[in-house]
Design a protein around this motif. Structure first.
Motif, PDB file in Angstrom:
ATOM      1  N   ILE A 165      -5.623  -4.322   3.419  1.00  0.00           N
ATOM      2  CA  ILE A 165      -5.121  -3.033   3.898  1.00  0.00           C
ATOM      3  C   ILE A 165      -5.659  -1.943   2.977  1.00  0.00           C
ATOM      4  N   THR A 166      -6.408  -1.000   3.555  1.00  0.00           N
ATOM      5  CA  THR A 166      -6.934   0.154   2.807  1.00  0.00           C
ATOM      6  C   THR A 166      -6.695   1.405   3.643  1.00  0.00           C
ATOM      7  N   GLY A 167      -7.183   2.520   3.135  1.00  0.00           N
ATOM      8  CA  GLY A 167      -7.062   3.767   3.887  1.00  0.00           C
ATOM      9  C   GLY A 167      -7.791   3.734   5.212  1.00  0.00           C
ATOM     10  N   LYS A 168      -8.763   2.818   5.369  1.00  0.00           N
ATOM     11  CA  LYS A 168      -9.514   2.706   6.619  1.00  0.00           C
ATOM     12  C   LYS A 168      -8.773   1.885   7.676  1.00  0.00           C
ATOM     13  N   THR A 169      -7.760   1.143   7.264  1.00  0.00           N
ATOM     14  CA  THR A 169      -7.038   0.286   8.199  1.00  0.00           C
ATOM     15  C   THR A 169      -6.192   1.141   9.143  1.00  0.00           C
ATOM     16  N   PRO A 170      -6.353   1.007  10.454  1.00  0.00           N
ATOM     17  CA  PRO A 170      -5.524   1.790  11.403  1.00  0.00           C
ATOM     18  C   PRO A 170      -4.035   1.560  11.137  1.00  0.00           C
ATOM     19  N   HIS A 171      -3.238   2.596  11.351  1.00  0.00           N
ATOM     20  CA  HIS A 171      -1.819   2.515  11.018  1.00  0.00           C
ATOM     21  C   HIS A 171      -1.106   1.401  11.767  1.00  0.00           C
ATOM     22  N   GLU A 172      -1.451   1.203  13.028  1.00  0.00           N
ATOM     23  CA  GLU A 172      -0.789   0.144  13.789  1.00  0.00           C
ATOM     24  C   GLU A 172      -1.121  -1.225  13.198  1.00  0.00           C
ATOM     25  N   GLU A 173      -2.360  -1.399  12.732  1.00  0.00           N
ATOM     26  CA  GLU A 173      -2.752  -2.656  12.111  1.00  0.00           C
ATOM     27  C   GLU A 173      -2.009  -2.839  10.776  1.00  0.00           C
ATOM     28  N   LEU A 208      -1.176 -10.347   0.724  1.00  0.00           N
ATOM     29  CA  LEU A 208      -1.877  -9.161   1.201  1.00  0.00           C
ATOM     30  C   LEU A 208      -2.714  -8.598   0.060  1.00  0.00           C
ATOM     31  N   VAL A 209      -3.911  -8.135   0.380  1.00  0.00           N
ATOM     32  CA  VAL A 209      -4.731  -7.378  -0.564  1.00  0.00           C
ATOM     33  C   VAL A 209      -4.605  -5.917  -0.157  1.00  0.00           C
ATOM     34  N   VAL A 210      -4.158  -5.052  -1.087  1.00  0.00           N
ATOM     35  CA  VAL A 210      -3.841  -3.669  -0.721  1.00  0.00           C
ATOM     36  C   VAL A 210      -4.482  -2.688  -1.702  1.00  0.00           C
ATOM     37  N   SER A 211      -4.884  -1.548  -1.175  1.00  0.00           N
ATOM     38  CA  SER A 211      -5.398  -0.466  -2.009  1.00  0.00           C
ATOM     39  C   SER A 211      -4.242   0.444  -2.393  1.00  0.00           C
ATOM     40  N   ARG A 212      -4.543   1.616  -2.910  1.00  0.00           N
ATOM     41  CA  ARG A 212      -3.495   2.527  -3.360  1.00  0.00           C
ATOM     42  C   ARG A 212      -2.644   3.074  -2.219  1.00  0.00           C
ATOM     43  N   VAL A 213      -3.023   2.818  -0.951  1.00  0.00           N
ATOM     44  CA  VAL A 213      -2.183   3.264   0.162  1.00  0.00           C
ATOM     45  C   VAL A 213      -0.822   2.579   0.128  1.00  0.00           C
ATOM     46  N   TYR A 225     -10.729  -0.124  -6.126  1.00  0.00           N
ATOM     47  CA  TYR A 225     -12.087  -0.003  -5.581  1.00  0.00           C
ATOM     48  C   TYR A 225     -12.255  -0.881  -4.344  1.00  0.00           C
ATOM     49  N   LEU A 226     -12.781  -0.273  -3.286  1.00  0.00           N
ATOM     50  CA  LEU A 226     -12.855  -0.930  -1.986  1.00  0.00           C
ATOM     51  C   LEU A 226     -13.710  -2.191  -2.025  1.00  0.00           C
ATOM     52  N   ALA A 227     -14.879  -2.132  -2.667  1.00  0.00           N
ATOM     53  CA  ALA A 227     -15.760  -3.305  -2.700  1.00  0.00           C
ATOM     54  C   ALA A 227     -15.065  -4.477  -3.385  1.00  0.00           C
ATOM     55  N   GLN A 228     -14.367  -4.208  -4.468  1.00  0.00           N
ATOM     56  CA  GLN A 228     -13.638  -5.252  -5.176  1.00  0.00           C
ATOM     57  C   GLN A 228     -12.550  -5.854  -4.293  1.00  0.00           C
ATOM     58  N   LEU A 229     -11.832  -5.007  -3.565  1.00  0.00           N
ATOM     59  CA  LEU A 229     -10.753  -5.479  -2.703  1.00  0.00           C
ATOM     60  C   LEU A 229     -11.291  -6.307  -1.542  1.00  0.00           C
ATOM     61  N   GLU A 230     -12.421  -5.878  -0.989  1.00  0.00           N
ATOM     62  CA  GLU A 230     -13.024  -6.650   0.110  1.00  0.00           C
ATOM     63  C   GLU A 230     -13.428  -8.041  -0.371  1.00  0.00           C
ATOM     64  N   GLN A 231     -13.991  -8.109  -1.574  1.00  0.00           N
ATOM     65  CA  GLN A 231     -14.380  -9.398  -2.131  1.00  0.00           C
ATOM     66  C   GLN A 231     -13.160 -10.274  -2.408  1.00  0.00           C
ATOM     67  N   ALA A 232     -12.098  -9.653  -2.939  1.00  0.00           N
ATOM     68  CA  ALA A 232     -10.870 -10.393  -3.215  1.00  0.00           C
ATOM     69  C   ALA A 232     -10.274 -10.957  -1.931  1.00  0.00           C
ATOM     70  N   ALA A 233     -10.310 -10.172  -0.851  1.00  0.00           N
ATOM     71  CA  ALA A 233      -9.764 -10.638   0.423  1.00  0.00           C
ATOM     72  C   ALA A 233     -10.551 -11.838   0.947  1.00  0.00           C
ATOM     73  N   ARG A 234     -11.893 -11.787   0.795  1.00  0.00           N
ATOM     74  CA  ARG A 234     -12.722 -12.910   1.268  1.00  0.00           C
ATOM     75  C   ARG A 234     -12.445 -14.173   0.451  1.00  0.00           C
ATOM     76  N   ALA A 273       7.531  12.519   3.564  1.00  0.00           N
ATOM     77  CA  ALA A 273       7.202  11.230   2.951  1.00  0.00           C
ATOM     78  C   ALA A 273       5.715  11.165   2.625  1.00  0.00           C
ATOM     79  N   PRO A 274       5.310  10.235   1.744  1.00  0.00           N
ATOM     80  CA  PRO A 274       3.919  10.197   1.272  1.00  0.00           C
ATOM     81  C   PRO A 274       2.894   9.750   2.304  1.00  0.00           C
ATOM     82  N   ASN A 275       3.273   8.904   3.273  1.00  0.00           N
ATOM     83  CA  ASN A 275       2.285   8.361   4.196  1.00  0.00           C
ATOM     84  C   ASN A 275       2.959   7.901   5.482  1.00  0.00           C
ATOM     85  N   VAL A 276       2.150   7.517   6.458  1.00  0.00           N
ATOM     86  CA  VAL A 276       2.682   7.123   7.753  1.00  0.00           C
ATOM     87  C   VAL A 276       3.543   5.869   7.647  1.00  0.00           C
ATOM     88  N   ALA A 277       3.141   4.920   6.791  1.00  0.00           N
ATOM     89  CA  ALA A 277       3.937   3.700   6.630  1.00  0.00           C
ATOM     90  C   ALA A 277       5.345   4.030   6.155  1.00  0.00           C
TER      91      ALA A 277
END
Length: 577
Positions: free
Chosen positions: A442-450, A466-471, A426-435, A234-238
């Protein structure tokens, strides 16, 4: 002649879906040709070498195909198409791999063909292997390599060497009363097409179904049919954990029988689910892929490749070595941006089954979709920076256009309360959108359990944004997601757009429709990339409505005055429920 087909010299076929015979021929046409576009009432198919080999693999003959094309065509079958069908289907079966006296050999009734092909540099690893009986011995580990190279040369190999059964594992379905679900008709058809019991062609191949159509259930049903130890990639842990949840919910398999093999956990059990990422991990560029040994850890009887169109090259190479194991590819599109569709054919197997999105939508198996492309102006300062930048930098400036966030907020207001995904690159754009939208990110930096916790809260209805990146592009099951807002993407990736739209296609419990918005900076390079994605999706039957998002300056247009007092506006007919 008054059939539903118009056949052109280049092998393209137009199907008039309004014709009385169209319903009966559509599924047959999907067997012999690739569906290219299905906008409106005219669907475009194309005959290719791979599609015709796949038809031959399902037992069709060139005579049968040409006869059906002739009977259903309005204009007859052009000579060039007759030649294409006869040539390509005639090549299927000229070369066969068989086991003879315990040795794998390549055989053919056309001795001159074998001699010609053995002289090709691509097959230099077989030089000197010719026996006097006309059979060419092939080392077991070269079984996939020779199939791949001969397919690239235009000569598909019929592999009759067979499959080993693998370790036995009983997989029983739960009944409806116990929380499971019976297969839909098309899912059962897909399993039957893969198995092809009683024929020499079954056991490996690719199932093509839209996102949200239940490919995971098809995979589980194939596993239950074969009853053997299975490795799922599968493509990822999720998506690994999604497979595990579905297996536990749909079958009587226990937790102890299902293993996860990822960066965090290394469990090898009768049913093991691994990520492509861990298999291709290595400590340095020249280091070995240690985790590829997973392919040899157990006596697997089946390997399932989820999102097979993403198959990394190193996994292709290992797959070439394990051709004695049955293989099932699952995907929403066989399109590969690297053009390696022939490798999928030769190493995984031919396309066994395909259904278009619109057909499943019409039957209520997918949500009705409304797609919008909203053109947004760059602000003055961004425009100056854009015009002074190089092309690559221009794309990012356009993608991160801050006005998009204002549009995003207005769309959230329009669809207040509906489960919504805000998607970007883009991470900066997503962080701003979340705020700005008070949403979890949720991005690649987000721990899998989270990630799992946030996904589950979204599924349960405790969280509606939810604001999500390509993950989150691939194999994430969020069935109630009803609105997706795309802030930015990976240039013109058609795969990505397909997967992102797929996040909202699952049928909703309330029977509601789905909305997909892509926000594009007007008069920038982003328009060209968006057009590429839009044309591809329009070809699949999903027409984007376009709307220019304007600031009110001076005398407002009549359209803008409908909501006088707003500096910006979303078109009035883009409404929530």
């Amino acid at each position: 002649m008054d059939g539903p087909l118009i056949i052109k010299n280049d092998g393209s076929i137009l199907l008039d879906t309004g014709h009385p015979q169209a319903g009966g021929i559509r599924k047959w046409l999907a067997v012999i040709a690739d569906l290219v576009k299905n906008p409106g009432t005219v669907h475009l198919y194309r005959l290719t070498a791979c599609s015709l080999w796949g038809a031959a693999a399902q037992g069709r003959t060139s005579e049968e195909v040409l006869d059906a094309l002739e009977r259903h065509s309005r204009t007859g079958v052009p000579p060039a198409v007759r030649s294409l069908v006869t040539r390509e289907m005639g090549r299927y079966g000229l070369l066969r791999l068989i086991e003879k006296d315990g040795v794998l050999v390549l055989v053919s009734e056309d001795d001159r063909l074998v001699t010609k092909l053995l002289g090709r540099p691509e097959l230099s690893f077989l030089v000197g292997a010719r026996s006097v009986e006309g059979a060419v011995p092939v080392a077991l580990e070269k079984r996939g390599a020779i199939k791949r190279e001969l397919a690239r040369l235009g000569y598909p190999v019929v592999d009759e060497a067979g499959f080993h059964e693998g370790e036995t594992v009983e997989i029983r379905w739960r009944t409806d009363a116990e929380g499971g679900a019976l297969l839909r008709d098309y899912q059962q058809e897909a399993v039957e097409a893969f198995a092809l019991e009683g024929t020499r062609h079954g056991g490996s191949g690719v199932i093509v179904l839209p996102c949200g159509a239940g490919k995971t259930l098809v995979g589980i049903a194939a596993m239950a049919r074969l009853g053997c130890a299975t490795l799922i990639l599968a493509p990822n842990v999720a998506s690994v954990r999604q497979w595990k949840r579905e297996l536990l919910a749909r079958t009587f398999l226990s937790e102890e029988e299902i293993g996860e093999y990822s960066g965090e956990i290394k469990e090898v059990r009768p049913i093991t689910i691994a990520t492509y990422q861990i298999l291709t991990h290595r400590v340095s560029r020249n280091a070995p892929f240690w985790h590829m040994e997973l392919f040899r850890e157990r006596d697997w009887g089946l390997i399932v490749y989820d999102e097979v169109h993403l198959l990394p090259a190193p996994v292709f190479r290992v797959t070439a070595e394990i051709q004695a194991t049955r293989r099932l590819g699952l995907t929403a599109t066989l399109l590969r941006e690297d053009g390696c569709e022939e490798d999928v054919f030769s190493l995984i197997g031919p396309k066994r089954y395909e259904l278009p999105w619109r057909e499943l939508e019409a039957e209520g198996h997918l949500a009705r979709l409304e797609a919008w492309e909203i053109r947004i102006p760059l602000g003055d300062s961004a425009r100056k920076a854009y015009e002074a930048a190089q092309v690559r930098a221009q794309f990012r400036i356009a993608a991160e256009n801050e006005v998009k966030l204002q549009v995003c907020k207005e769309l959230l207001h329009k669809h207040e309360g509906l489960p919504t995904l805000i998607i970007g690159h883009y991470l900066a754009q997503l962080e701003q959108a979340a705020r700005l939208t008070y949403s979890a990110l949720i991005t690649g930096k987000t721990p899998h359990e989270e990630r799992e916790r946030l996904y589950q809260e979204f599924r349960d209805g405790r969280r509606n944004r939810l604001v999500v990146s390509r993950v989150a592009n691939f194999a994430i099951d969020l069935p109630e997601a009803q609105v997706a807002i795309e802030l930015s993407g990976s240039y013109g990736s058609r795969q990505e757009e397909t997967q992102r739209i797929g996040r909202v296609l699952r049928p909703k419990k309330n029977g509601g429709q789905a909305w997909f918005y892509t926000l594009v900076s007007d008069d920038t390079v982003e328009v060209g990339y968006a057009r590429k994605r839009r044309l591809f999706l329009a070809g699949q039957g999903y027409h984007y409505r376009q709307y220019p998002y304007r600031q009110r300056v001076g005398n407002a247009s009549e359209e803008t005055e409908e909501e006088s007092g707003n500096e910006h506006r979303i078109p009035a007919n883009v409404q929530g429920p």
